[in-house]
Design a protein around this motif. Structure first.
Motif, PDB file in Angstrom:
ATOM      1  N   ALA A  36       0.833  -1.207   0.000  1.00 36.85           N
ATOM      2  CA  ALA A  36       0.000   0.000   0.000  1.00 36.85           C
ATOM      3  C   ALA A  36       0.869   1.260   0.000  1.00 36.85           C
ATOM      4  O   ALA A  36       0.602   2.211  -0.741  1.00 36.85           O
ATOM      5  CB  ALA A  36      -0.937  -0.002   1.201  1.00 36.85           C
ATOM      6  N   VAL A  37       1.918   1.253   0.813  1.00 36.88           N
ATOM      7  CA  VAL A  37       2.821   2.406   0.864  1.00 36.88           C
ATOM      8  C   VAL A  37       3.559   2.563  -0.465  1.00 36.88           C
ATOM      9  O   VAL A  37       3.712   3.681  -0.978  1.00 36.88           O
ATOM     10  CB  VAL A  37       3.808   2.268   2.045  1.00 36.88           C
ATOM     11  CG1 VAL A  37       4.898   3.318   1.979  1.00 36.88           C
ATOM     12  CG2 VAL A  37       3.060   2.355   3.360  1.00 36.88           C
ATOM     13  N   ALA A  38       3.990   1.461  -1.047  1.00 35.93           N
ATOM     14  CA  ALA A  38       4.657   1.519  -2.352  1.00 35.93           C
ATOM     15  C   ALA A  38       3.690   2.017  -3.428  1.00 35.93           C
ATOM     16  O   ALA A  38       4.084   2.770  -4.324  1.00 35.93           O
ATOM     17  CB  ALA A  38       5.207   0.144  -2.726  1.00 35.93           C
ATOM     18  N   GLY A  39       2.431   1.618  -3.330  1.00 39.72           N
ATOM     19  CA  GLY A  39       1.431   2.095  -4.274  1.00 39.72           C
ATOM     20  C   GLY A  39       1.230   3.597  -4.174  1.00 39.72           C
ATOM     21  O   GLY A  39       1.125   4.294  -5.190  1.00 39.72           O
ATOM     22  N   VAL A  40       1.190   4.115  -2.960  1.00 38.48           N
ATOM     23  CA  VAL A  40       1.052   5.561  -2.756  1.00 38.48           C
ATOM     24  C   VAL A  40       2.259   6.288  -3.350  1.00 38.48           C
ATOM     25  O   VAL A  40       2.117   7.300  -4.040  1.00 38.48           O
ATOM     26  CB  VAL A  40       0.891   5.906  -1.263  1.00 38.48           C
ATOM     27  CG1 VAL A  40       0.989   7.406  -1.031  1.00 38.48           C
ATOM     28  CG2 VAL A  40      -0.430   5.374  -0.737  1.00 38.48           C
ATOM     29  N   ALA A  41       3.447   5.757  -3.096  1.00 36.72           N
ATOM     30  CA  ALA A  41       4.666   6.378  -3.642  1.00 36.72           C
ATOM     31  C   ALA A  41       4.656   6.345  -5.173  1.00 36.72           C
ATOM     32  O   ALA A  41       5.039   7.326  -5.822  1.00 36.72           O
ATOM     33  CB  ALA A  41       5.906   5.666  -3.106  1.00 36.72           C
ATOM     34  N   GLY A  42       4.196   5.235  -5.733  1.00 35.70           N
ATOM     35  CA  GLY A  42       4.128   5.131  -7.193  1.00 35.70           C
ATOM     36  C   GLY A  42       3.150   6.122  -7.790  1.00 35.70           C
ATOM     37  O   GLY A  42       3.451   6.778  -8.802  1.00 35.70           O
ATOM     38  N   ILE A  43       1.993   6.254  -7.180  1.00 36.79           N
ATOM     39  CA  ILE A  43       0.996   7.213  -7.670  1.00 36.79           C
ATOM     40  C   ILE A  43       1.536   8.636  -7.536  1.00 36.79           C
ATOM     41  O   ILE A  43       1.358   9.466  -8.435  1.00 36.79           O
ATOM     42  CB  ILE A  43      -0.333   7.051  -6.909  1.00 36.79           C
ATOM     43  CG1 ILE A  43      -0.963   5.700  -7.218  1.00 36.79           C
ATOM     44  CG2 ILE A  43      -1.300   8.176  -7.254  1.00 36.79           C
ATOM     45  CD1 ILE A  43      -2.136   5.340  -6.322  1.00 36.79           C
ATOM     46  N   LEU A  44       2.212   8.922  -6.434  1.00 40.79           N
ATOM     47  CA  LEU A  44       2.784  10.250  -6.231  1.00 40.79           C
ATOM     48  C   LEU A  44       3.822  10.565  -7.301  1.00 40.79           C
ATOM     49  O   LEU A  44       3.806  11.645  -7.902  1.00 40.79           O
ATOM     50  CB  LEU A  44       3.403  10.354  -4.840  1.00 40.79           C
ATOM     51  CG  LEU A  44       4.091  11.674  -4.501  1.00 40.79           C
ATOM     52  CD1 LEU A  44       3.086  12.817  -4.538  1.00 40.79           C
ATOM     53  CD2 LEU A  44       4.751  11.590  -3.147  1.00 40.79           C
ATOM     54  N   LEU A  45       4.716   9.624  -7.559  1.00 33.97           N
ATOM     55  CA  LEU A  45       5.749   9.844  -8.579  1.00 33.97           C
ATOM     56  C   LEU A  45       5.130   9.998  -9.967  1.00 33.97           C
ATOM     57  O   LEU A  45       5.578  10.819 -10.769  1.00 33.97           O
ATOM     58  CB  LEU A  45       6.761   8.697  -8.563  1.00 33.97           C
ATOM     59  CG  LEU A  45       7.664   8.652  -7.336  1.00 33.97           C
ATOM     60  CD1 LEU A  45       8.546   7.414  -7.368  1.00 33.97           C
ATOM     61  CD2 LEU A  45       8.502   9.907  -7.250  1.00 33.97           C
TER      62      LEU A  45
END
Length: 65
Positions: A13-22
């Motif tokens: 979930a945290v990696a998904g948030v970071a991916g969406i942010l990038l």
């Protein structure tokens, strides 16, 4: 901890948030603004909310040690 399925779910979930942010920041850098950028940032807020809830659930279940 890596054998814990809830921890893995939190990490994803945290990696998904970071991916969406990038992805959103990359879109702003290219100049793709408007409705698409707002939709991406709205998706990030929702994903971030889910990630925070999962983190709180993880801490609650594991006793907060």
């Amino acid at each position: 901890m890596l054998n814990d399925p809830l921890f893995i779910l939190v990490a994803l979930a945290v990696a998904g948030v970071a991916g969406i942010l990038l992805f959103g920041i990359g879109g702003f850098a290219v100049g793709a603004g408007g409705k698409r950028a707002n939709k991406i940032m709205r998706l990030r807020i929702i994903a971030q909310f889910v990630a925070v809830l999962l983190i709180l659930l993880f801490v609650f279940i594991r006793g907060g040690n």
